[in-house]
Design an enzyme around this catalytic site. Structure first.
Site, mmCIF file in Angstrom:
data_model
loop_
_atom_site.group_PDB
_atom_site.id
_atom_site.type_symbol
_atom_site.label_atom_id
_atom_site.label_comp_id
_atom_site.label_asym_id
_atom_site.label_seq_id
_atom_site.Cartn_x
_atom_site.Cartn_y
_atom_site.Cartn_z
ATOM 1 N N MET A 1 0.852 -1.184 0.000
ATOM 2 C CA MET A 1 0.000 0.000 0.000
ATOM 3 C C MET A 1 0.888 1.234 0.000
ATOM 4 O O MET A 1 2.085 1.152 0.197
ATOM 5 C CB MET A 1 -0.917 -0.009 1.207
ATOM 6 C CG MET A 1 -2.035 -1.044 1.125
ATOM 7 S SD MET A 1 -3.181 -0.809 -0.236
ATOM 8 C CE MET A 1 -4.068 0.619 0.296
ATOM 9 N N PRO A 2 0.280 2.386 -0.136
ATOM 10 C CA PRO A 2 1.068 3.591 -0.358
ATOM 11 C C PRO A 2 1.587 4.243 0.906
ATOM 12 O O PRO A 2 1.080 4.037 2.009
ATOM 13 C CB PRO A 2 0.072 4.514 -1.051
ATOM 14 C CG PRO A 2 -1.238 4.127 -0.475
ATOM 15 C CD PRO A 2 -1.149 2.626 -0.307
#
Length: 63
Positions: A1-2
């Site tokens: 994920m970011p």
């Protein structure tokens, strides 16, 4: 994920940052999938004298 990097002028409260982190995290999970635990939000408080737009420091705008 970011990992999301947020650069903003100093002066926001911890409560404002917490709310923004929550909203950014929710948006990432909604759009990208995954778990909120996989989203990191990093805040960088900038002084107006350290940021320029159009060649003018923000500390000089409006003077």
């Amino acid at each position: 994920m970011p990992t999301i990097r947020v650069e903003l002028f100093e002066g926001r409260t911890p409560e404002q940052k917490a709310e923004l982190a929550k909203e950014l995290t929710s948006a990432c999970v909604r759009v990208l999938g995954g778990s909120p635990d996989g989203v990191d939000v990093l805040f960088f408080d900038m002084k107006r004298q350290d940021w320029a737009t159009g060649g003018v420091l923000w500390s000089e705008k409006g003077k």
